[in-house]
Motif scaffolding. Structure first.
Motif, PDB file in Angstrom:
ATOM      1  N   UNK A  98       0.563  -1.378   0.218  1.00 46.49           N
ATOM      2  CA  UNK A  98       0.006  -0.098   0.084  1.00 46.49           C
ATOM      3  C   UNK A  98       0.661   1.447   0.274  1.00 46.49           C
ATOM      4  N   UNK A  99       1.420   1.496   1.128  1.00 48.59           N
ATOM      5  CA  UNK A  99       2.621   2.840   0.992  1.00 48.59           C
ATOM      6  C   UNK A  99       3.516   2.428  -0.087  1.00 48.59           C
ATOM      7  N   UNK A 100       4.182   1.906  -0.031  1.00 44.80           N
ATOM      8  CA  UNK A 100       4.774   1.465  -2.025  1.00 44.80           C
ATOM      9  C   UNK A 100       3.924   1.722  -3.177  1.00 44.80           C
ATOM     10  N   UNK A 101       2.563   1.753  -3.353  1.00 48.00           N
ATOM     11  CA  UNK A 101       2.223   2.807  -4.782  1.00 48.00           C
ATOM     12  C   UNK A 101       1.690   3.726  -4.114  1.00 48.00           C
ATOM     13  N   UNK A 102       1.709   4.502  -3.116  1.00 48.47           N
ATOM     14  CA  UNK A 102       1.384   5.691  -2.661  1.00 48.47           C
ATOM     15  C   UNK A 102       2.983   6.543  -3.144  1.00 48.47           C
ATOM     16  N   UNK A 103       3.981   5.262  -3.763  1.00 45.90           N
ATOM     17  CA  UNK A 103       5.567   6.624  -3.810  1.00 45.90           C
ATOM     18  C   UNK A 103       6.254   6.187  -2.361  1.00 45.90           C
ATOM     19  N   UNK A 104       5.851   5.849  -1.309  1.00 44.77           N
ATOM     20  CA  UNK A 104       7.208   5.763  -0.449  1.00 44.77           C
ATOM     21  C   UNK A 104       8.582   4.240  -0.664  1.00 44.77           C
ATOM     22  N   UNK A 105       8.799   4.728  -1.095  1.00 47.37           N
ATOM     23  CA  UNK A 105      10.343   3.345  -1.328  1.00 47.37           C
ATOM     24  C   UNK A 105      10.440   2.810   0.164  1.00 47.37           C
ATOM     25  N   UNK A 106      10.659   1.338  -0.116  1.00 46.80           N
ATOM     26  CA  UNK A 106      10.808   0.464   1.249  1.00 46.80           C
ATOM     27  C   UNK A 106      11.769  -0.298   0.893  1.00 46.80           C
ATOM     28  N   UNK A 107      12.468  -0.306   1.963  1.00 46.22           N
ATOM     29  CA  UNK A 107      13.763  -1.066   1.868  1.00 46.22           C
ATOM     30  C   UNK A 107      13.390  -1.813   2.700  1.00 46.22           C
ATOM     31  N   UNK A 108      14.204  -3.798   2.501  1.00 42.57           N
ATOM     32  CA  UNK A 108      13.971  -4.376   3.774  1.00 42.57           C
ATOM     33  C   UNK A 108      15.324  -4.941   3.966  1.00 42.57           C
ATOM     34  N   UNK A 109      15.363  -4.683   5.960  1.00 44.07           N
ATOM     35  CA  UNK A 109      16.701  -5.218   6.685  1.00 44.07           C
ATOM     36  C   UNK A 109      17.105  -6.209   7.290  1.00 44.07           C
ATOM     37  N   UNK A 110      17.643  -6.673   6.745  1.00 41.18           N
ATOM     38  CA  UNK A 110      18.090  -8.414   7.491  1.00 41.18           C
ATOM     39  C   UNK A 110      17.235  -9.993   7.139  1.00 41.18           C
ATOM     40  N   UNK A 111      15.741  -9.040   7.117  1.00 43.07           N
ATOM     41  CA  UNK A 111      14.948 -10.129   7.082  1.00 43.07           C
ATOM     42  C   UNK A 111      13.863  -9.600   6.000  1.00 43.07           C
ATOM     43  N   UNK A 112      14.249 -10.707   5.045  1.00 45.69           N
ATOM     44  CA  UNK A 112      13.871  -9.894   3.417  1.00 45.69           C
ATOM     45  C   UNK A 112      11.864 -10.281   3.282  1.00 45.69           C
ATOM     46  N   UNK A 113      11.189  -9.187   2.984  1.00 49.15           N
ATOM     47  CA  UNK A 113       9.801  -9.379   2.516  1.00 49.15           C
ATOM     48  C   UNK A 113       9.378 -10.157   1.353  1.00 49.15           C
ATOM     49  N   UNK A 114       8.667 -10.660   1.026  1.00 53.61           N
ATOM     50  CA  UNK A 114       8.375 -11.513  -0.498  1.00 53.61           C
ATOM     51  C   UNK A 114       7.363 -10.990  -1.408  1.00 53.61           C
ATOM     52  N   UNK A 115       7.175 -11.166  -1.881  1.00 53.99           N
ATOM     53  CA  UNK A 115       5.823 -10.698  -3.081  1.00 53.99           C
ATOM     54  C   UNK A 115       5.441  -9.148  -2.403  1.00 53.99           C
ATOM     55  N   UNK A 116       6.627  -8.226  -2.577  1.00 56.07           N
ATOM     56  CA  UNK A 116       6.584  -6.851  -2.540  1.00 56.07           C
ATOM     57  C   UNK A 116       7.587  -6.035  -3.285  1.00 56.07           C
ATOM     58  N   UNK A 117       6.677  -5.317  -4.097  1.00 54.07           N
ATOM     59  CA  UNK A 117       7.431  -3.967  -4.650  1.00 54.07           C
ATOM     60  C   UNK A 117       8.802  -3.429  -4.517  1.00 54.07           C
ATOM     61  N   UNK A 118       9.403  -3.855  -2.954  1.00 51.37           N
ATOM     62  CA  UNK A 118      10.168  -2.997  -2.258  1.00 51.37           C
ATOM     63  C   UNK A 118      11.829  -2.710  -3.187  1.00 51.37           C
TER      64      UNK A 118
END
Lengths: 352, 352
Positions: free
Chosen positions: A141-161
């Motif tokens: 949801x946040x990524x779609x709103x234009x807020x980029x996300x980086x996953x640290x130390x533990x990844x999150x699948x099925x996202x556009x991080x």
DNA sequence: CTGAAAGCGCTTACAG
DNA sequence: CTGAAAGCGCTTACAG
């Protein structure tokens, strides 16, 4: 120095504003003019100067939100040092950090914390969270709103991080096995103490471990795999029981937290039956046990760098629009023994 | 954001130029005015903004000279990668590098190369050179002329160099010993192959090694210490002869170059008498031998970071006038075994 | 669709 | 001893 916007504008016979519109795709430029400018950009090898961008960008500062399950988890203290060092270095460039720390791995709590950060108008997110659908959805949801996300130390699948920054769990498991092969005479009789069989990282450390023993043609047998639930009490009783049951164990491989508990059980065996103990990370309790020679070696993952680089990557994306070239930024697998482990609190900066 | 020069100027009722004169100690300001401004700087917690400085500084670009004995020495290729990465990152901030590469360790040749760089109007120097009086004097001359110097990988004494960036040789020797203590059963019968007994770094690796064995209460004996002169041919014959003479050797400790030569002699021993071999650094030849299981582990020193950080330190000094807080910036002592050594050419960037 | 102007924070001649 | 102005490279309203 290379060509500047001014040079391009002069060469094209237009104003700097127009060149800026073309460069940044802001639209509203006559096609012929746009073409001419684009060509000049290539011909004159124009590269936007970061120093100029930074100064102009000072008018709209950047706030990065960091969500971490750091409460009562000493592992994260170096990650946080890394975040703070990056913040110090980028402070003059308009960057500030906003932290949301939680305790444990409850998805609902993580989602609450992430949303709380978002309400503080952050322009980007760094998260170390759990890989479950609800969290994935929240992040998307946040990524779609234009807020980029980086996953640290533990990844999150099925996202556009943007990317993952953290440990290469499989490689770190392999390194543990390689080291064990060097230290302990065959055949190996291994007791594996893992955090949780539900955690992907922990499982990868087991898979990498076994694969590397096979690659080295080591004769080995896994006596047992027990879960510590990352808790010292649980680790202690389960390790003690397993050691009681499997007298022939000559190595104990601890993939996650609960190190102090498991080692307490190991110590009760006495010197003559002392197995080779390998662990991960160098939180204070682990460090102590390495210095005491209870743990032969601990495999670390550059937590400082994980924090530091995630911020830098998000900043680069924000300022220059450069997407990271890789989806996975693995920090190094670092072997620490008594002689090269830092006995003191971790360094503040990279080098400072 | 914090207070700016403009804020201070307004508060003091003077122009920005005057504030600038006070901040940078350019002189020519009436004492009362200077006092008032200084006080305001403290009260308003003024910190110069680096983004502003950088942009203004673009008018006078900075050239950093790098002198390295890199010709035919693969160790330096990662150091150079580090230099170049820093250059890329600082290119937009007006920084460029000028290289002078030489072959070997002849002081006269090093001095010639350093002077050649200085003639190209560099504003700072990075040097990896030999610690002899002539070189010290040359460097001190440039330092007196206001050209800051950083020593990389190998320190130079009796100089006012800004700082040293490189290996902690003693610690790396200690780590080798610690690892050996874990791998090889007692008593240890060690053959030490060193580069040159005249090189301080090599000697520190021997001292650290012996000290750490003692600290661990390991029963050991040094069968022999031979010099390879950093040459594979010499390393081969001398190692072969020493192994011939000392049949009981069960570990070979190679402190410097000549690894391929020495290992060639070790391989001739056959599998059953295979000693534990420990080396330093991960140049391609060494990497191969680790993957072949001839070398058990190699102790590395973050050469990339040595290049990268020296440039950053000099840049910081140039722009912000910040002197490094420490005289010695030691890179980490990194243990690499088959499972965590990079089989491929080294990464370009930190992370890129 | 485009240009002129002002601004980010700091520095540098230049004029007085 | 001090100020006013111009500039580093890029961006952002604003006016037309």
């Amino acid at each position: 120095m290379s060509a500047t916007i001014k040079d391009i504008a002069r060469a094209a016979g237009v104003s700097r504003g127009t060149v800026d519109r073309v460069i940044n795709g802001r639209g509203g430029v006559k096609p012929e003019v746009e073409q001419r400018i684009k060509q000049l950009i290539v011909e004159m090898d124009y590269k936007p100067n970061r120093a100029g961008k930074v100064l102009a960008g000072l008018k709209k500062p950047m706030k990065i939100g960091c969500m971490l399950p750091a409460i009562d988890n000493p592992f994260y203290s170096d990650v946080i040092c890394g975040f703070k060092q990056a913040e110090r270095e980028l402070h003059d460039f308009g960057v500030s950090l906003e932290f949301a720390q939680v305790k444990g791995f409850d998805p609902a709590e993580h989602i609450r914390a992430i949303k709380e950060l978002a309400e503080k108008n952050v322009s980007a997110l760094c998260v170390s969270t759990v890989d479950v659908p609800e969290v994935q959805e929240t992040l998307n949801n946040f990524i779609e709103k234009g807020i980029p996300v980086v996953s640290v130390n533990s990844d999150v699948s099925n996202t556009n991080r943007l990317c993952y920054v953290g440990c290469n769990y499989t490689e770190s498991g392999r390194a543990a096995a390689g080291l064990l092969a060097l230290i302990q005479n065959e055949p190996l009789e291994a007791l594996i103490i893992t955090g949780s069989l539900k955690m992907q990282g922990h499982n990868q450390r087991i898979d990498g471990f076994i694969q590397a023993l096979k690659d080295r043609n080591i004769r080995f047998h896994v006596a047992d795999v027990v879960e510590s639930m990352d808790d010292d009490g649980t680790a202690y009783t389960r390790t003690r029981d397993a050691l009681e049951k499997h007298k022939q164990v000559n190595c104990v491989y601890i993939t996650a937290a609960g190190v102090a508990g498991a080692c307490c059980a190991v110590k009760e065996l006495g010197q003559e039956n002392k197995p080779t103990v390998l662990t991960f990370d160098d939180v204070p309790a682990t460090r102590e046990l390495v210095l005491e020679n209870v743990i032969a070696a601990t495999i670390c993952q550059e937590p400082f760098k994980q924090g530091y680089e995630s911020v830098k990557i998000l900043y680069d994306y924000f300022v220059n629009g450069t997407k990271p070239k890789k989806a996975h930024y693995f920090t190094d697998t670092v072997i620490k023994i008594r002689e090269n482990i830092e006995p003191h609190p971790p360094r503040r900066g990279n080098f400072q």
